[in-house]
Write a protein that holds these residues in place. Structure first.
Motif, PDB file in Angstrom:
ATOM      1  N   GLY A 216      -0.886   2.498   1.529  1.00  0.00           N
ATOM      2  CA  GLY A 216       0.031   1.576   0.873  1.00  0.00           C
ATOM      3  C   GLY A 216      -0.385   0.160   1.173  1.00  0.00           C
ATOM      4  O   GLY A 216      -1.354  -0.080   1.908  1.00  0.00           O
ATOM      5  N   GLN A 294       2.053   2.691  -5.298  1.00  0.00           N
ATOM      6  CA  GLN A 294       2.930   1.862  -6.112  1.00  0.00           C
ATOM      7  C   GLN A 294       3.172   2.492  -7.488  1.00  0.00           C
ATOM      8  O   GLN A 294       2.222   2.883  -8.175  1.00  0.00           O
ATOM      9  CB  GLN A 294       2.348   0.462  -6.274  1.00  0.00           C
ATOM     10  N   HIS A 313       6.860   2.955  -2.187  1.00  0.00           N
ATOM     11  CA  HIS A 313       6.750   1.505  -2.217  1.00  0.00           C
ATOM     12  C   HIS A 313       8.072   0.764  -2.410  1.00  0.00           C
ATOM     13  O   HIS A 313       8.311  -0.264  -1.780  1.00  0.00           O
ATOM     14  CB  HIS A 313       5.766   1.060  -3.300  1.00  0.00           C
TER      15      HIS A 313
END
Length: 373
Positions: A216, A294, A313
């Motif tokens: 991430g 995402q 996310h």
């Protein structure tokens, strides 16, 4: 709104406390990651909790401002033009009434802020709920019907989240008897040396066909390469723009994973989302499930014909009403949606970032149960 305290010792102490709390926040942001966890933890807890309380106090005062305006005439006392004369329409401010109104609105804002933040802190630090989501993949072989992908994201292991709370996450995942475990990014907020003990429960994950991880954006705020070396020692397979075959007998589907969309700008050589590389040479007759941190990365996934994307996310917004702000950048905040030909599931995460609270966004471990048509 005017001051609600009279000049004196109480006001000086309240002012000093407010200034100290305001200074703690930049200190936590700038120094937190460089301090040992026993030192960073109290600093972060106080600073970020104060931020959450202050935010909801501000929001409540904004909502109450029309009330203050509506009652402003009540804070004035009428003037009389001499004994027995008619009351003059103009009035002067009654200090006692004004002080009472100010204190009442301030107390209301304080109670609402503390109650909201307290409830949010309790929710954020409670065990995640388990949500079961059946998803039909049109090309899925019937032999794979019922296969379970247990996914979570955004643990944000740090000085303020870890320990027994993260152990419970691992236990919840194992209780679902996963065929595949998928960790879709933002696992850590610190260096390996700081969080070695916090991340250790990952070694206890039990899965029929492996535990997989994709980066991430927060993995690029720390020593990314150190984490990418450490996670495999815990039995975690990092999918770096690549895919693996998930099989049951002779039937299979592709599980692919790509880097976060911020990876290319991280300055780390070799990092950057590359869906073409992940899917290159695959058999188009079988479905593909993509792990991408995402949700906005589904734009590429849809263009490439991906059947299902699993993302995180967003934290589900974490602090209402930030879910509305998230929608400005992401196609979905939480749950299942269809983005063109691709199905998207966004899990709201198990941890938190910043204020240690969740308001309107329950932490979640998600069980994706694949269904054949």
């Amino acid at each position: 709104m005017r001051g609600t305290t009279r000049p004196g010792r109480a006001r000086r102490w309240l002012t000093l406390t407010t200034v100290v709390l305001a200074v703690l926040l930049p200190l936590a942001v700038t120094l937190g990651r460089g301090l040992p966890n026993p030192v960073a933890a109290p600093l972060d807890w106080i600073a970020y909790s104060w931020l959450g309380v202050a935010f909801y106090a501000f929001l409540t005062l904004v909502v109450l401002e029309p009330v203050r305006w509506a009652l402003r005439r009540w804070t004035r006392r009428p003037l009389a033009d001499g004994p027995g004369a008619a009351v003059v329409e103009e009035a002067v401010v009654d200090p006692a009434r004004r002080l009472f109104l100010g204190r009442s609105l301030a107390a209301t804002a304080g109670v609402v802020a503390l109650a909201t933040a307290g409830t949010g802190a309790y929710l954020a630090n409670s065990p995640p709920r388990v949500r079961r989501v059946p998803i039909t993949l049109p090309r899925l072989d019937p032999a794979l019907d019922g296969l379970r992908i247990v996914t979570f994201s955004d643990a944000h292991l740090s000085a303020t989240y870890g320990g027994r709370r993260f152990e419970r996450v691992v236990e919840l995942v194992n209780q679902q008897r996963p065929d595949v475990v998928a960790i879709v990014g933002d696992l850590v907020d610190g260096e390996v040396a700081q969080l070695r003990g916090e991340v250790a429960p990952l070694a206890d994950l039990v899965s029929e066909q492996g535990v997989y991880f994709v980066t991430g954006n927060h993995e690029y705020f720390v020593d990314t390469r150190a984490w990418l070396r450490h996670l495999p020692t815990l039995g975690i397979d990092v999918l770096h723009n690549e895919r693996v075959a998930i099989r049951r007998g002779s039937a299979s589907f592709d599980l692919a994973g790509i880097d976060d969309r911020t990876a290319a700008s991280s300055g780390i050589p070799g990092q950057g989302a590359d869906l073409d590389a992940a899917l290159d040479g695959r058999d188009d007759s079988r479905p593909v499930v993509l792990l991408a941190h995402q949700p906005v990365q589904v734009e590429q996934a849809a263009a490439a014909g991906v059947d299902l994307q699993l993302s995180g996310h967003t934290h589900g917004g974490q602090l209402w009403p930030f879910d509305h702000v998230v929608r400005l950048d992401q196609p979905a905040v939480e749950g299942w949606s269809r983005q063109g030909p691709t199905q998207l599931y966004v899990t709201p995460g198990v941890g938190f970032w910043g204020p240690p609270m969740r308001v309107g966004a329950t932490p979640e471990v998600t069980v994706i149960e694949l269904k054949a048509p």
